[in-house]
Design a protein around this motif. Sequence first.
Motif, PDB file in Angstrom:
ATOM      1  N   CYS A  85      -0.680 -20.044  19.049  1.00 27.33           N
ATOM      2  CA  CYS A  85       0.266 -19.152  18.363  1.00 27.33           C
ATOM      3  C   CYS A  85       0.772 -19.772  17.063  1.00 27.33           C
ATOM      4  CB  CYS A  85       1.447 -18.836  19.278  1.00 27.33           C
ATOM      5  SG  CYS A  85       1.041 -17.756  20.670  1.00 27.33           S
ATOM      6  N   GLU A 106       0.221 -18.328  13.282  1.00 23.89           N
ATOM      7  CA  GLU A 106       1.388 -17.940  12.484  1.00 23.89           C
ATOM      8  C   GLU A 106       1.674 -18.904  11.344  1.00 23.89           C
ATOM      9  OE1 GLU A 106       4.477 -17.645  15.381  1.00 23.89           O
ATOM     10  OE2 GLU A 106       3.448 -16.054  16.519  1.00 23.89           O
ATOM     11  N   HIS A 136       9.680  -7.441  25.494  1.00 24.97           N
ATOM     12  CA  HIS A 136      10.206  -8.356  24.483  1.00 24.97           C
ATOM     13  C   HIS A 136      11.159  -7.573  23.595  1.00 24.97           C
ATOM     14  CE1 HIS A 136       9.507 -11.122  20.785  1.00 24.97           C
ATOM     15  NE2 HIS A 136      10.570 -11.471  21.489  1.00 24.97           N
ATOM     16  N   THR A 177      13.588  -3.341  19.851  1.00 28.50           N
ATOM     17  CA  THR A 177      12.371  -4.130  19.807  1.00 28.50           C
ATOM     18  C   THR A 177      11.782  -4.103  18.401  1.00 28.50           C
ATOM     19  OG1 THR A 177      10.302  -4.570  20.970  1.00 28.50           O
ATOM     20  CG2 THR A 177      10.788  -2.262  20.463  1.00 28.50           C
ATOM     21  N   ALA A 178      11.000  -5.104  18.092  1.00 28.50           N
ATOM     22  CA  ALA A 178      10.367  -5.237  16.777  1.00 28.50           C
ATOM     23  C   ALA A 178       9.546  -6.509  16.792  1.00 28.50           C
ATOM     24  CB  ALA A 178      11.407  -5.288  15.660  1.00 28.50           C
ATOM     25  N   LYS A 179       8.789  -6.710  15.744  1.00 27.72           N
ATOM     26  CA  LYS A 179       8.072  -7.959  15.600  1.00 27.72           C
ATOM     27  C   LYS A 179       9.064  -9.108  15.455  1.00 27.72           C
ATOM     28  CE  LYS A 179       3.995  -5.894  13.430  1.00 27.72           C
ATOM     29  NZ  LYS A 179       3.127  -5.865  12.216  1.00 27.72           N
ATOM     30  N   SER A 180       8.661 -10.308  15.852  1.00 25.90           N
ATOM     31  CA  SER A 180       9.532 -11.480  15.760  1.00 25.90           C
ATOM     32  C   SER A 180      10.015 -11.670  14.330  1.00 25.90           C
ATOM     33  CB  SER A 180       8.785 -12.736  16.226  1.00 25.90           C
ATOM     34  OG  SER A 180       8.454 -12.633  17.581  1.00 25.90           O
ATOM     35  N   THR A 197      12.354  -9.864  12.834  1.00 19.68           N
ATOM     36  CA  THR A 197      12.881  -8.653  12.201  1.00 19.68           C
ATOM     37  C   THR A 197      14.395  -8.580  12.291  1.00 19.68           C
ATOM     38  OG1 THR A 197      10.825  -7.485  12.718  1.00 19.68           O
ATOM     39  CG2 THR A 197      12.712  -6.130  12.143  1.00 19.68           C
ATOM     40  N   LYS A 240      16.259  -8.450  15.820  1.00 26.98           N
ATOM     41  CA  LYS A 240      16.735  -7.793  17.037  1.00 26.98           C
ATOM     42  C   LYS A 240      18.074  -8.382  17.494  1.00 26.98           C
ATOM     43  CE  LYS A 240      12.945  -8.931  19.191  1.00 26.98           C
ATOM     44  NZ  LYS A 240      12.142  -9.460  18.073  1.00 26.98           N
ATOM     45  N   MET A 286       3.710  -0.092  19.032  1.00 27.10           N
ATOM     46  CA  MET A 286       4.739  -1.127  19.140  1.00 27.10           C
ATOM     47  C   MET A 286       5.081  -1.411  20.598  1.00 27.10           C
ATOM     48  SD  MET A 286       6.657  -3.366  17.741  1.00 27.10           S
ATOM     49  CE  MET A 286       6.563  -2.975  15.981  1.00 27.10           C
ATOM     50  N   GLN A 320       2.511  -3.674  22.008  1.00 26.41           N
ATOM     51  CA  GLN A 320       2.663  -5.043  21.514  1.00 26.41           C
ATOM     52  C   GLN A 320       3.799  -5.782  22.205  1.00 26.41           C
ATOM     53  OE1 GLN A 320       2.860  -5.338  17.154  1.00 26.41           O
ATOM     54  NE2 GLN A 320       1.691  -3.443  17.024  1.00 26.41           N
ATOM     55  N   GLN A 321       4.879  -5.070  22.504  1.00 28.79           N
ATOM     56  CA  GLN A 321       6.106  -5.721  22.957  1.00 28.79           C
ATOM     57  C   GLN A 321       6.234  -5.830  24.469  1.00 28.79           C
ATOM     58  OE1 GLN A 321       6.309  -6.878  19.878  1.00 28.79           O
ATOM     59  NE2 GLN A 321       8.500  -7.014  20.188  1.00 28.79           N
TER      60      GLN A 321
END
Length: 244
Positions: free
Chosen positions: A56, A60, A94, A108-111, A113, A115, A193, A196-197
């Motif tokens: 990961c 990233e 997540h 929820t959202a991509k890391s 963002t 939350k 989404m 993904q989460q």
Amino acid sequence: MFKGKYKFADRIVEVDSIYEEVHNYCRDYYSDEVPDFSISTSQEDIDFEYQRELRCAAAEGREPIAATDEYREELAVYRKIAERMPDYDTVLFHGSAIAVDGQCFLFTAKSGTGKSTHTRLWREYFGDKAVMVNDDKPLVRITNGGAVAYGTPYNGKHRLGCNISVPLKAVCILARGSENKITRVTKSEAYSMLIQQVYRPQSPVQLAKTLRLIDELAAGTDLYRLECNMDIKAAEVAYNGMKG
């Protein structure tokens, strides 16, 4: 080896671990009831978490998180629990879940963002009326009467959450914006989404159950998209848009 039983999303899980820290971490969820299922960890499970973090971090473009084997075992335990939970119509999500007046709102959202930042605004705006259910990885059970969000000890680096269950009113996908704007979205608009989460099991059988549960969650739960800034007004706009 260390053993203990814990109640997660109304299921009793017996945990057999190498390190005692796992049980200290889960102590607020201790149960003496008959287990629904048991899991155990090995050094191979701990090594898997280490290799996963390396992959990961490389993907990233960042440095791997420095962690002990004790911490990696905590992750391994929750992964094994998440693998089994679809058998009980439950998925690991997540996101950051907060409750107001007996209704839970899951962001929820991509890391990266925001939350956790957004639910902090809710706590500032609502004060004692707002209760953190889980700030990182709540469990969500899908029932005929609607979805229910559960607190777990896996609640983020700030340990924000508690051992409660709350009916899930809405799932909201966060996006950064200069102005605060919330809109209702369809299942098809939110589906990628959600996929993904939600934790996706390695077992094909469990993955198929998870995909079915995501379909049911999306069909039976209000779904929204919130474009927001970091002003406290974002909490007001979000709540008024979703409370029904």
